[in-house]
Design a protein around this motif. Sequence first.
Motif, PDB file in Angstrom:
ATOM      1  N   ASP A  23      30.679  20.675  17.567  1.00 54.60           N
ATOM      2  CA  ASP A  23      29.207  21.010  17.444  1.00 54.60           C
ATOM      3  C   ASP A  23      28.454  20.100  16.714  1.00 54.60           C
ATOM      4  N   HIS A  24      27.728  19.309  17.488  1.00 54.28           N
ATOM      5  CA  HIS A  24      26.713  18.338  16.819  1.00 54.28           C
ATOM      6  C   HIS A  24      25.473  18.791  16.311  1.00 54.28           C
ATOM      7  N   SER A  25      25.151  20.104  16.250  1.00 54.60           N
ATOM      8  CA  SER A  25      23.677  20.574  15.804  1.00 54.60           C
ATOM      9  C   SER A  25      23.531  20.269  14.418  1.00 54.60           C
ATOM     10  N   THR A  26      24.424  20.366  13.325  1.00 53.49           N
ATOM     11  CA  THR A  26      24.402  19.797  12.041  1.00 53.49           C
ATOM     12  C   THR A  26      25.405  18.841  11.612  1.00 53.49           C
ATOM     13  N   PRO A  27      25.086  18.134  10.629  1.00 50.93           N
ATOM     14  CA  PRO A  27      26.124  17.005  10.204  1.00 50.93           C
ATOM     15  C   PRO A  27      27.072  17.462   9.293  1.00 50.93           C
ATOM     16  N   ALA A  28      27.758  18.824   9.699  1.00 44.46           N
ATOM     17  CA  ALA A  28      28.857  19.244   8.747  1.00 44.46           C
ATOM     18  C   ALA A  28      30.107  19.869   9.707  1.00 44.46           C
ATOM     19  N   ALA A  29      31.023  19.939   8.946  1.00 43.42           N
ATOM     20  CA  ALA A  29      32.273  20.289   9.683  1.00 43.42           C
ATOM     21  C   ALA A  29      32.757  21.332   8.563  1.00 43.42           C
ATOM     22  N   ALA A  30      33.739  22.351   9.237  1.00 43.67           N
ATOM     23  CA  ALA A  30      34.519  23.338   8.571  1.00 43.67           C
ATOM     24  C   ALA A  30      35.871  23.306   8.969  1.00 43.67           C
ATOM     25  N   GLY A  77      30.458  16.671  -1.834  1.00 43.77           N
ATOM     26  CA  GLY A  77      29.225  17.707  -1.204  1.00 43.77           C
ATOM     27  C   GLY A  77      29.563  18.930  -0.664  1.00 43.77           C
ATOM     28  N   GLY A  78      31.029  19.005  -0.838  1.00 47.81           N
ATOM     29  CA  GLY A  78      31.535  20.296   0.101  1.00 47.81           C
ATOM     30  C   GLY A  78      31.682  21.627  -0.829  1.00 47.81           C
ATOM     31  N   THR A  79      32.338  22.664  -0.133  1.00 45.69           N
ATOM     32  CA  THR A  79      32.408  23.876  -0.696  1.00 45.69           C
ATOM     33  C   THR A  79      33.847  24.197  -0.192  1.00 45.69           C
ATOM     34  N   LEU A  80      34.527  24.911  -1.192  1.00 48.06           N
ATOM     35  CA  LEU A  80      35.821  25.497  -0.655  1.00 48.06           C
ATOM     36  C   LEU A  80      36.200  26.898  -1.414  1.00 48.06           C
ATOM     37  N   ASN A  81      37.126  27.547  -0.712  1.00 42.76           N
ATOM     38  CA  ASN A  81      37.554  28.802  -1.337  1.00 42.76           C
ATOM     39  C   ASN A  81      38.793  29.247  -0.667  1.00 42.76           C
ATOM     40  N   ALA A  82      39.267  30.524  -1.011  1.00 42.28           N
ATOM     41  CA  ALA A  82      40.284  31.254  -0.536  1.00 42.28           C
ATOM     42  C   ALA A  82      40.391  32.578  -0.256  1.00 42.28           C
ATOM     43  N   THR A  83      40.885  33.180   0.310  1.00 41.81           N
ATOM     44  CA  THR A  83      40.853  34.923   0.523  1.00 41.81           C
ATOM     45  C   THR A  83      42.344  35.339   0.941  1.00 41.81           C
ATOM     46  N   THR A  84      42.698  36.471   0.629  1.00 45.09           N
ATOM     47  CA  THR A  84      43.919  37.212   1.029  1.00 45.09           C
ATOM     48  C   THR A  84      43.517  38.280   1.731  1.00 45.09           C
ATOM     49  N   SER A  85      44.277  38.912   2.455  1.00 48.17           N
ATOM     50  CA  SER A  85      44.219  40.313   2.956  1.00 48.17           C
ATOM     51  C   SER A  85      45.474  40.861   3.220  1.00 48.17           C
ATOM     52  N   PHE A  86      45.613  42.193   3.957  1.00 42.36           N
ATOM     53  CA  PHE A  86      46.734  42.665   4.375  1.00 42.36           C
ATOM     54  C   PHE A  86      47.470  41.696   5.340  1.00 42.36           C
ATOM     55  N   ASN A  90      44.002  32.627   3.856  1.00 41.14           N
ATOM     56  CA  ASN A  90      43.405  31.512   4.366  1.00 41.14           C
ATOM     57  C   ASN A  90      42.631  30.710   3.419  1.00 41.14           C
ATOM     58  N   PHE A  91      42.555  29.399   3.613  1.00 42.49           N
ATOM     59  CA  PHE A  91      42.086  28.369   2.693  1.00 42.49           C
ATOM     60  C   PHE A  91      41.223  27.679   3.680  1.00 42.49           C
ATOM     61  N   PHE A  92      40.007  27.063   2.934  1.00 44.61           N
ATOM     62  CA  PHE A  92      38.863  26.771   3.566  1.00 44.61           C
ATOM     63  C   PHE A  92      37.834  25.923   2.846  1.00 44.61           C
ATOM     64  N   GLU A  93      37.339  24.953   3.695  1.00 43.09           N
ATOM     65  CA  GLU A  93      36.377  23.963   2.989  1.00 43.09           C
ATOM     66  C   GLU A  93      35.179  23.729   4.068  1.00 43.09           C
ATOM     67  N   THR A  94      34.113  23.533   3.776  1.00 44.60           N
ATOM     68  CA  THR A  94      33.010  23.098   4.653  1.00 44.60           C
ATOM     69  C   THR A  94      32.230  21.663   3.864  1.00 44.60           C
ATOM     70  N   MET A  95      32.313  20.769   4.723  1.00 46.89           N
ATOM     71  CA  MET A  95      32.206  19.375   4.299  1.00 46.89           C
ATOM     72  C   MET A  95      31.183  18.616   4.804  1.00 46.89           C
ATOM     73  N   PRO A  96      30.425  17.741   4.414  1.00 41.89           N
ATOM     74  CA  PRO A  96      29.492  16.881   5.127  1.00 41.89           C
ATOM     75  C   PRO A  96      30.415  16.340   6.278  1.00 41.89           C
TER      76      PRO A  96
END
Length: 426
Positions: A23-30, A77-86, A90-96
Amino acid sequence: MIASVNITEHHLANGLRVVLSEDHSTPAAAVNVWYDVGSRYEERGQTGLTHLFCKLMFYGSASVGSNGHFELVQGAGGTLNATTSFERANFFETMPAHQLELALWLEADRMGSVLVAIGDTEMGWARDSCMNERRQRYDNVPYGTSFEKLTAMVYPEGHPYHHTPIGLNADRNAVTLEQVRAYFRSYYTPDNAVLSVVGDIDPERTLGWIEKYFGSIPSPGRRPPRRDGTLPDLIGRELREAVEDDVPSRAVMAAYRLPRDGKRACDAADLALTILGGGESSRLYNRLVRQDRIAGAAGFGLLRLSGAPCLGWLDVKATGHAATGALEAAVDDELARFATEGPRPEELERAQAQLEREWLDRLATVAGRADELCRFSLLFGDPQLVWSALGNVLTITPEEVRAVAARYLVRNNRAVLTYEPYWDYS
């Protein structure tokens, strides 16, 4: 248009499932990694292990020092975090977009080598962090343990969903480093994970990076069998507990068993709870807050679960001298009326529009879409289901909504907590 975005699926030789969406609508990748783990796999005496790893995965790996993941991602210039559930971690980043390779390398490095960095010191840090989080979010806030209490009532002793992801501090203190290492080796492996990459990417180049960094990570393929979450549709009786606590007002909270996620009846239940308690235009809010003026807040929401019955969560806070019995009577009156009459056409249309907006909001960002692609791939085996999920909700009929309410939103299918403050109202 979101629906015009392509989704491609790939499998590495070590079992890693890969989902790409260009998806090239914004210069970002998740980048998002979902592991098929979660609190439903934790054994008695080892609760909170998945949540503990939510912390440990940021304390370094073979090529990255402690806190290095945060420093490298945020420095790029990115963001990151992680979450847990039942049902997952998951572990994730959003980057330029031009920093995508860095995020892939970091996720691969900790998937393949995080145990190199975990010792007694890191275990101590992670334990302290989890214990502080529990104190701040559960033990030392009004009504903080209500979710934990109701979950334990709805899912009986021995059921994999009986305890919540936060776990118990006593278990965290007792678990050994070797037990933690064994848990990682069982569940945090390529053949037990889904990796999604969404955004301004070149799919061929991205897949090349994924093969380069993840392809050599071994998959032991040795895991305990999945614990069975099967339960009867209905609890069969009303379960109750009265709590006297340091809370600002009386309250009634209840949890109902509902159909599993992925079933049409689950979507019908979601619409029913939205009509009944989804915001200030809902039936319960209008009745208890505006009309009767016995509550300051009234809500009803759905916790979606794929491996066990979903949980419908009712939360009503009293005002003034209103008794919990009055709150319950008003709630039961509205539920009985809804079970008989069903939703009015305008109510169903409004609820469908509300769920549609929430769904499109999630898909509108690369991070939200990456998360949903992992969810459908890991829990339901097909990331393409992301495109049909909304359509299912929008075709639910008023009779389906009425029927699910009549069957499930009843006294013999709920656990109830009533809260009384320490102080006297009189």
